[in-house]
Scaffold this active site. Structure first.
Site, short mmCIF file in Angstrom:
data_model
loop_
_atom_site.label_atom_id
_atom_site.label_comp_id
_atom_site.label_asym_id
_atom_site.label_seq_id
_atom_site.Cartn_x
_atom_site.Cartn_y
_atom_site.Cartn_z
N CYS A 65 -6.61 4.50 -3.15
CA CYS A 65 -6.73 3.06 -2.87
C CYS A 65 -7.93 2.39 -3.55
O CYS A 65 -7.75 1.44 -4.31
CB CYS A 65 -6.83 2.83 -1.36
N HIS A 103 -10.03 -2.25 -0.89
CA HIS A 103 -9.98 -1.16 0.09
C HIS A 103 -10.91 -1.43 1.27
O HIS A 103 -12.05 -1.89 1.09
CB HIS A 103 -10.37 0.17 -0.57
N ASP A 113 0.83 -1.21 0.00
CA ASP A 113 0.00 0.00 0.00
C ASP A 113 0.86 1.26 0.00
O ASP A 113 1.82 1.37 0.79
CB ASP A 113 -0.90 -0.01 1.24
N ASP A 114 0.53 2.20 -0.89
CA ASP A 114 1.19 3.51 -0.92
C ASP A 114 2.70 3.42 -1.17
O ASP A 114 3.45 4.29 -0.73
CB ASP A 114 0.96 4.27 0.40
N ASP A 146 -0.46 -0.16 -5.05
CA ASP A 146 -1.66 0.45 -5.64
C ASP A 146 -1.45 1.85 -6.17
O ASP A 146 -2.17 2.30 -7.06
CB ASP A 146 -2.84 0.41 -4.65
N HIS A 147 -0.45 2.57 -5.69
CA HIS A 147 -0.09 3.90 -6.21
C HIS A 147 1.13 4.38 -5.45
O HIS A 147 1.61 3.73 -4.52
CB HIS A 147 -1.24 4.92 -6.03
#
Length: 485
Positions: free
Chosen positions: A68, A125, A28-29, A305-306
């Site tokens: 997300c 999410h 994540d992130d 995810d990003h």
């Protein structure tokens, strides 16, 4: 003799027809502060780098949304946010009637490949995919989360002092972190004996805020300004005001505040430390796969995810259409994947779904909007017929080709960056007539479908109505001061 020949023939046919297992590792992130991606000179990710060398690593992979819920929805369902209308932290796509029966990736693997599917940690999410009645996976394991926290926040932040916006080191042990428990769950899943091929989805929460690290990981990084990312002062002077609307009023802090509060270095060290901790958990899971004897017949795909800003463009967090927010690690390793490759072609998280079903020899899903990466997994220099496209709310798109980043906002304003000569996106060339042809070449790749926000949309929703910009239900006026600046 004939019997033994028949037995050998039967075994060979069985082996040839055996479906590969799939181990998915989601972070994540996680931005490009990964060793093989070169996003930060001090990044320490030996396990992820080892995985990259064992397969094909993509250095120009981009998410479909810098948030997300829409990003993960797009990846797992194979459709762009502009096609579903899912732009914010809500809704869950299954609440939309037109997508109620759409096959998600695990459902497709189960139906057409007989896969046994399981999910632990954060794949969708929040509670999406875990709610009563959800049938995304056969088995849903340990939840995602922070795990152990300090008794009170370590840093008091503006914009509401949101409980998730925190970072730093405090006395605790790695075993008490939820991501350690997620890795342990995956390890137990890998030990199970199964008659069917498996699809094990393992989702890590860190380095998402609050990015708390134990001392051993924090100490990997010097307590001086050498850890800080490169920035350009007043970097936003040549960007449209609309670029600020994308993250108008959020709990993630601005660079101004980080410097005033003497917290910039602390946040950067915390993020790097959490990235290294997650790398260690990735290592634990892959080691368990090796020990299980199933490594040779298991496809591993690792993604984030990003990305995440840590001072670049004067902000922290995601919610932008620049490389810091869209560029992510993506690695494939295993059967049919050439080892030791690095691919610089622009690719998308949207491509994971069609790639996996092709690697698993399953029939094509005609509803998918991504392209299989199998050509690049066989030859990193294979041609890609289109660039990567990221969307954040209706009408805002970033197009990333090998050499350029083009952004068009919902009000028609634009940005263009020469990524070969200006990889930090410091000089906006959109108003220079010399680059009109470059812009025209990129315009053709903007999504043809631009759905309005789906019913139930909320959190991070930005719309344009006539002459008004609406941020989460409130009108933003051109004369309004930019929050935190």
């Amino acid at each position: 003799m004939k019997f033994y020949f028949f037995l050998l023939f039967t075994v060979c046919v069985s082996l040839l027809g055996e479906k590969p297992n799939v181990l998915m590792l989601a972070i994540d992130d996680q931005n490009d502060w990964i060793g093989f991606m070169g996003g930060h000179p001090l990044a320490s990710t030996p396990n992820i780098d080892k995985l990259a060398k064992s397969g094909t690593a993509f250095t120009n992979a981009h998410c479909q949304s810098p948030l997300c819920n829409p990003s993960r929805t797009s990846l797992m369902f194979g459709m762009r946010p502009s096609s579903t209308g899912v732009y914010g932290l809500a809704p869950w796509i299954r609440t939309l009637p037109e997508f109620k029966n759409h096959f998600s990736l695990p459902q497709y693997l189960k139906k057409y490949g007989g896969y046994q599917t399981s999910m632990g940690g954060k794949i969708y999410h929040g509670s999406n995919g875990r709610q009563k009645g959800d049938q995304e996976f056969d088995h849903v394991g340990v939840r995602s989360g922070v795990g152990i926290k300090p008794k009170t926040k370590l840093v008091t932040t503006p914009f509401g002092n949101h409980p998730l916006v925190d970072w730093g080191v405090f006395p605790h042990v790695d075993e008490d972190k939820q991501d350690y428990k997620v890795a342990s769950w995956a390890i137990e899943e890998l030990k199970k004996d199964r008659d069917e091929p498996f699809f094990i989805s393992t989702g890590f929460f860190l380095p998402h805020v609050p990015c708390y690290a134990t001392q051993q990981w924090f100490d990997l990084f010097p307590d001086n300004d050498s850890v800080l990312p490169k920035i350009l002062r007043n970097d936003r002077q040549d960007t449209p005001r609309f670029s600020w609307y994308m993250h108008w009023y959020l709990p993630e802090v601005r660079l101004n505040w980080l410097e005033e509060a003497n917290q910039w270095r602390n946040l950067v060290r915390s993020y790097l430390a959490c990235t290294s901790f997650i790398d260690s958990q990735v290592g634990r899971v892959i080691d368990a796969l090796e020990e299980s004897g199933k490594r040779d017949n298991t496809i591993i795909v690792l993604w984030s995810d990003h990305g995440w800003h840590l001072g670049e463009k004067e902000i922290t967090g995601k919610n932008t259409l620049w490389d810091d927010s869209t560029r992510v690690p993506l690695i494939f390793s295993g059967p049919k994947v050439k080892a030791g490759q690095v691919c610089s072609k622009p690719v998308e998280l949207l491509d994971i779904y069609p790639t996996l079903i092709e690697l698993c020899d399953l029939p094509q899903n005609e509803k998918l909007e991504g392209l299989s990466l199998l050509p690049q997994l066989e030859d990193a220099n294979a041609t890609r017929i289109r660039p990567a496209v990221t969307t954040h709310n209706q009408g805002n798109h970033g197009v990333r080709s090998e050499g350029w980043r083009f952004i068009q906002y919902a009000d028609g304003t634009r940005e263009l960056y020469d990524m070969r000569n200006d990889p930090n996106e410091w000089k906006n060339l959109a108003e220079d007539s010399k680059f009109r042809k470059v812009i025209e070449e990129h315009l053709q790749f903007l999504p043809k479908v631009n759905r309005a926000p789906a019913k139930g949309s909320r959190s991070r929703i930005l719309t344009v109505e006539k002459d008004h910009v609406i941020w989460e239900g409130e009108i933003v006026r051109p004369e309004d001061p930019i929050p935190g600046i």
